[in-house]
Design a protein around this motif. Structure first.
Motif, PDB file in Angstrom:
ATOM      1  N   ILE A  96       0.842  -1.198   0.000  1.00  0.00           N
ATOM      2  CA  ILE A  96       0.000   0.000   0.000  1.00  0.00           C
ATOM      3  C   ILE A  96       0.882   1.255   0.000  1.00  0.00           C
ATOM      4  CG2 ILE A  96      -1.773   1.280   1.265  1.00  0.00           C
ATOM      5  CD1 ILE A  96      -2.694  -1.427   0.104  1.00  0.00           C
ATOM      6  N   PHE A  97       0.509   2.234  -0.810  1.00  0.00           N
ATOM      7  CA  PHE A  97       1.264   3.485  -0.873  1.00  0.00           C
ATOM      8  C   PHE A  97       0.908   4.373   0.328  1.00  0.00           C
ATOM      9  CE2 PHE A  97       0.635   2.038  -5.227  1.00  0.00           C
ATOM     10  CZ  PHE A  97       1.924   2.072  -5.731  1.00  0.00           C
ATOM     11  N   GLU A  98       1.903   5.100   0.839  1.00  0.00           N
ATOM     12  CA  GLU A  98       1.693   5.989   1.983  1.00  0.00           C
ATOM     13  C   GLU A  98       2.297   7.360   1.687  1.00  0.00           C
ATOM     14  OE1 GLU A  98       2.258   4.795   6.365  1.00  0.00           O
ATOM     15  OE2 GLU A  98       4.050   5.983   5.925  1.00  0.00           O
ATOM     16  N   VAL A  99       1.476   8.405   1.860  1.00  0.00           N
ATOM     17  CA  VAL A  99       1.936   9.786   1.634  1.00  0.00           C
ATOM     18  C   VAL A  99       1.443  10.666   2.765  1.00  0.00           C
ATOM     19  CG1 VAL A  99       1.951   9.491  -0.883  1.00  0.00           C
ATOM     20  CG2 VAL A  99      -0.100  10.372   0.258  1.00  0.00           C
ATOM     21  N   SER A 100       1.941  11.902   2.805  1.00  0.00           N
ATOM     22  CA  SER A 100       1.536  12.830   3.865  1.00  0.00           C
ATOM     23  C   SER A 100       0.530  13.847   3.340  1.00  0.00           C
ATOM     24  CB  SER A 100       2.760  13.558   4.418  1.00  0.00           C
ATOM     25  OG  SER A 100       3.251  14.488   3.467  1.00  0.00           O
ATOM     26  N   THR A 101      -0.142  14.525   4.260  1.00  0.00           N
ATOM     27  CA  THR A 101      -1.177  15.506   3.892  1.00  0.00           C
ATOM     28  C   THR A 101      -0.608  16.725   3.168  1.00  0.00           C
ATOM     29  OG1 THR A 101      -0.989  16.439   6.119  1.00  0.00           O
ATOM     30  CG2 THR A 101      -2.797  14.890   5.733  1.00  0.00           C
ATOM     31  N   SER A 102       0.702  16.968   3.305  1.00  0.00           N
ATOM     32  CA  SER A 102       1.274  18.169   2.690  1.00  0.00           C
ATOM     33  C   SER A 102       1.823  17.935   1.280  1.00  0.00           C
ATOM     34  CB  SER A 102       2.392  18.726   3.583  1.00  0.00           C
ATOM     35  OG  SER A 102       3.466  17.804   3.661  1.00  0.00           O
ATOM     36  N   MET A 103       1.841  16.701   0.839  1.00  0.00           N
ATOM     37  CA  MET A 103       2.418  16.407  -0.481  1.00  0.00           C
ATOM     38  C   MET A 103       1.515  16.884  -1.612  1.00  0.00           C
ATOM     39  SD  MET A 103       4.155  12.637   0.102  1.00  0.00           S
ATOM     40  CE  MET A 103       4.633  12.461  -1.622  1.00  0.00           C
ATOM     41  N   SER A 104       2.134  17.307  -2.705  1.00  0.00           N
ATOM     42  CA  SER A 104       1.387  17.767  -3.878  1.00  0.00           C
ATOM     43  C   SER A 104       0.973  16.569  -4.727  1.00  0.00           C
ATOM     44  CB  SER A 104       2.253  18.705  -4.715  1.00  0.00           C
ATOM     45  OG  SER A 104       3.316  17.978  -5.315  1.00  0.00           O
ATOM     46  N   ILE A 105       0.069  16.806  -5.660  1.00  0.00           N
ATOM     47  CA  ILE A 105      -0.392  15.722  -6.527  1.00  0.00           C
ATOM     48  C   ILE A 105       0.758  15.178  -7.369  1.00  0.00           C
ATOM     49  CG2 ILE A 105      -1.090  17.122  -8.519  1.00  0.00           C
ATOM     50  CD1 ILE A 105      -3.121  14.204  -7.052  1.00  0.00           C
ATOM     51  N   ASP A 106       1.687  16.061  -7.787  1.00  0.00           N
ATOM     52  CA  ASP A 106       2.831  15.605  -8.589  1.00  0.00           C
ATOM     53  C   ASP A 106       3.787  14.751  -7.760  1.00  0.00           C
ATOM     54  OD1 ASP A 106       1.964  16.737 -10.931  1.00  0.00           O
ATOM     55  OD2 ASP A 106       3.086  18.601 -10.666  1.00  0.00           O
ATOM     56  N   ASN A 107       4.010  15.138  -6.495  1.00  0.00           N
ATOM     57  CA  ASN A 107       4.878  14.346  -5.621  1.00  0.00           C
ATOM     58  C   ASN A 107       4.260  12.977  -5.325  1.00  0.00           C
ATOM     59  OD1 ASN A 107       6.898  16.249  -5.429  1.00  0.00           O
ATOM     60  ND2 ASN A 107       6.088  17.178  -3.556  1.00  0.00           N
ATOM     61  N   ILE A 108       2.945  12.968  -5.177  1.00  0.00           N
ATOM     62  CA  ILE A 108       2.253  11.693  -4.930  1.00  0.00           C
ATOM     63  C   ILE A 108       2.347  10.799  -6.164  1.00  0.00           C
ATOM     64  CG2 ILE A 108      -0.011  10.632  -4.541  1.00  0.00           C
ATOM     65  CD1 ILE A 108      -0.684  13.022  -2.741  1.00  0.00           C
ATOM     66  N   ARG A 109       2.162  11.407  -7.335  1.00  0.00           N
ATOM     67  CA  ARG A 109       2.293  10.640  -8.586  1.00  0.00           C
ATOM     68  C   ARG A 109       3.699  10.068  -8.726  1.00  0.00           C
ATOM     69  NH1 ARG A 109      -0.911  11.607 -13.085  1.00  0.00           N
ATOM     70  NH2 ARG A 109       0.950  11.891 -14.354  1.00  0.00           N
ATOM     71  N   SER A 110       4.696  10.829  -8.330  1.00  0.00           N
ATOM     72  CA  SER A 110       6.088  10.358  -8.401  1.00  0.00           C
ATOM     73  C   SER A 110       6.303   9.170  -7.468  1.00  0.00           C
ATOM     74  CB  SER A 110       7.053  11.489  -8.015  1.00  0.00           C
ATOM     75  OG  SER A 110       7.000  12.531  -8.958  1.00  0.00           O
ATOM     76  N   THR A 111       5.704   9.256  -6.283  1.00  0.00           N
ATOM     77  CA  THR A 111       5.801   8.154  -5.319  1.00  0.00           C
ATOM     78  C   THR A 111       5.171   6.889  -5.889  1.00  0.00           C
ATOM     79  OG1 THR A 111       5.776   9.618  -3.389  1.00  0.00           O
ATOM     80  CG2 THR A 111       5.072   7.340  -3.030  1.00  0.00           C
ATOM     81  N   ILE A 112       3.999   7.044  -6.491  1.00  0.00           N
ATOM     82  CA  ILE A 112       3.300   5.889  -7.069  1.00  0.00           C
ATOM     83  C   ILE A 112       4.113   5.288  -8.217  1.00  0.00           C
ATOM     84  CG2 ILE A 112       1.241   5.158  -8.330  1.00  0.00           C
ATOM     85  CD1 ILE A 112      -0.293   7.329  -6.730  1.00  0.00           C
ATOM     86  N   SER A 113       4.635   6.148  -9.093  1.00  0.00           N
ATOM     87  CA  SER A 113       5.437   5.663 -10.219  1.00  0.00           C
ATOM     88  C   SER A 113       6.689   4.934  -9.742  1.00  0.00           C
ATOM     89  CB  SER A 113       5.837   6.830 -11.121  1.00  0.00           C
ATOM     90  OG  SER A 113       4.706   7.418 -11.719  1.00  0.00           O
ATOM     91  N   LYS A 114       7.280   5.455  -8.682  1.00  0.00           N
ATOM     92  CA  LYS A 114       8.521   4.878  -8.141  1.00  0.00           C
ATOM     93  C   LYS A 114       8.299   3.471  -7.599  1.00  0.00           C
ATOM     94  CE  LYS A 114      12.122   5.784  -4.679  1.00  0.00           C
ATOM     95  NZ  LYS A 114      12.579   6.729  -3.603  1.00  0.00           N
ATOM     96  N   TYR A 115       7.167   3.275  -6.913  1.00  0.00           N
ATOM     97  CA  TYR A 115       6.936   1.998  -6.223  1.00  0.00           C
ATOM     98  C   TYR A 115       5.879   1.107  -6.882  1.00  0.00           C
ATOM     99  CZ  TYR A 115       9.493   4.162  -2.338  1.00  0.00           C
ATOM    100  OH  TYR A 115      10.450   4.763  -1.554  1.00  0.00           O
ATOM    101  N   ALA A 116       5.344   1.514  -8.022  1.00  0.00           N
ATOM    102  CA  ALA A 116       4.239   0.773  -8.643  1.00  0.00           C
ATOM    103  C   ALA A 116       4.582  -0.682  -8.925  1.00  0.00           C
ATOM    104  CB  ALA A 116       3.798   1.465  -9.928  1.00  0.00           C
ATOM    105  N   GLU A 117       5.756  -0.911  -9.491  1.00  0.00           N
ATOM    106  CA  GLU A 117       6.132  -2.278  -9.854  1.00  0.00           C
ATOM    107  C   GLU A 117       6.280  -3.161  -8.616  1.00  0.00           C
ATOM    108  OE1 GLU A 117       9.389  -4.659 -12.649  1.00  0.00           O
ATOM    109  OE2 GLU A 117       9.388  -2.465 -12.579  1.00  0.00           O
ATOM    110  N   ARG A 118       6.917  -2.619  -7.583  1.00  0.00           N
ATOM    111  CA  ARG A 118       7.107  -3.385  -6.342  1.00  0.00           C
ATOM    112  C   ARG A 118       5.765  -3.648  -5.663  1.00  0.00           C
ATOM    113  NH1 ARG A 118       8.722  -7.462  -3.944  1.00  0.00           N
ATOM    114  NH2 ARG A 118       9.118  -7.277  -1.710  1.00  0.00           N
TER     115      ARG A 118
END
Length: 201
Positions: A93-115
């Motif tokens: 499951i992906f985990e982000v903080s309330t202060s992150m932007s939509i682009d930063n969240i997308r980057s997190t998802i792209s980074k860990y999507a395969e794993r």
């Protein structure tokens, strides 16, 4: 008061509307984490929805969507104190903080999507195999098997394998003891009865 109830309904409607926009952008189910304050979460989703709409007006809609390998995952929004940067939990499951932007969240998802996809697909296979083994135990011993949430699929399969691999004399004895009952798998070492009468092994 009536005014408070109306305000609550309005906020719930706004949250759902904004959440739909964010989930459409991320192609993931978004949920509030335990450490995230309700007000912070509400404002976070409103901000992310606005950023998502702005992004869609600037780029092609198909390009804006993330190509996630698996849609079984979800994204949890935690407080800034609990989540310093976007990451992937052990359960995929992906985990982000309330202060992150939509682009930063997308980057997190792209980074860990395969794993994330690897973890969730492996868990899905274990769940399917466990279900088959649970049915096998039911057929063999006449007892219904329950899996508590704290027990992993690996632990469950190990326990069920132990039951199914016993010799016929031991199986006959077990049938006399557990047939017609519910059995559950626990992480403890001792055989015991739960409050609802389930035999915990």
């Amino acid at each position: 008061t009536d005014r408070s109830v109306q305000a609550l309904k309005t906020n719930q409607h706004l949250l759902k509307k904004n959440l739909d926009i964010v989930e459409e952008m991320l192609q993931l189910r978004v949920v509030k984490g335990h450490t995230s304050d309700a007000e912070d979460y509400f404002e976070c989703i409103r901000r992310l929805a606005r950023q998502s709409e702005e992004r869609l007006t600037q780029t092609d809609k198909d390009e804006s969507r993330l190509a996630i390998l698996s849609n079984k995952s979800s994204l949890v929004i935690e407080s800034d104190q609990a989540c310093r940067r976007g990451n992937l939990r052990k359960n995929g499951i992906f985990e982000v903080s309330t202060s992150m932007s939509i682009d930063n969240i997308r980057s997190t998802i792209s980074k860990y999507a395969e794993r994330s996809n690897e973890i969730l697909n492996a868990e899905f296979r274990k769940k399917k195999e466990s279900s088959m083994m649970m049915q096998q135990v039911t057929n063999e011993f006449g007892a219904k098997v329950h899996k508590p949430n704290i027990v992993s699929y690996d632990q469950l399969m190990k326990c069920l394998t132990m039951l199914l691999e016993k010799d016929e004399a031991e199986k006959d004895e077990l049938r006399r003891l557990i047939a017609g009952h519910s059995i559950g798998v626990s992480t403890g070492l001792k055989l015991h009865l739960s409050d609802d009468g389930t035999i915990m092994i």
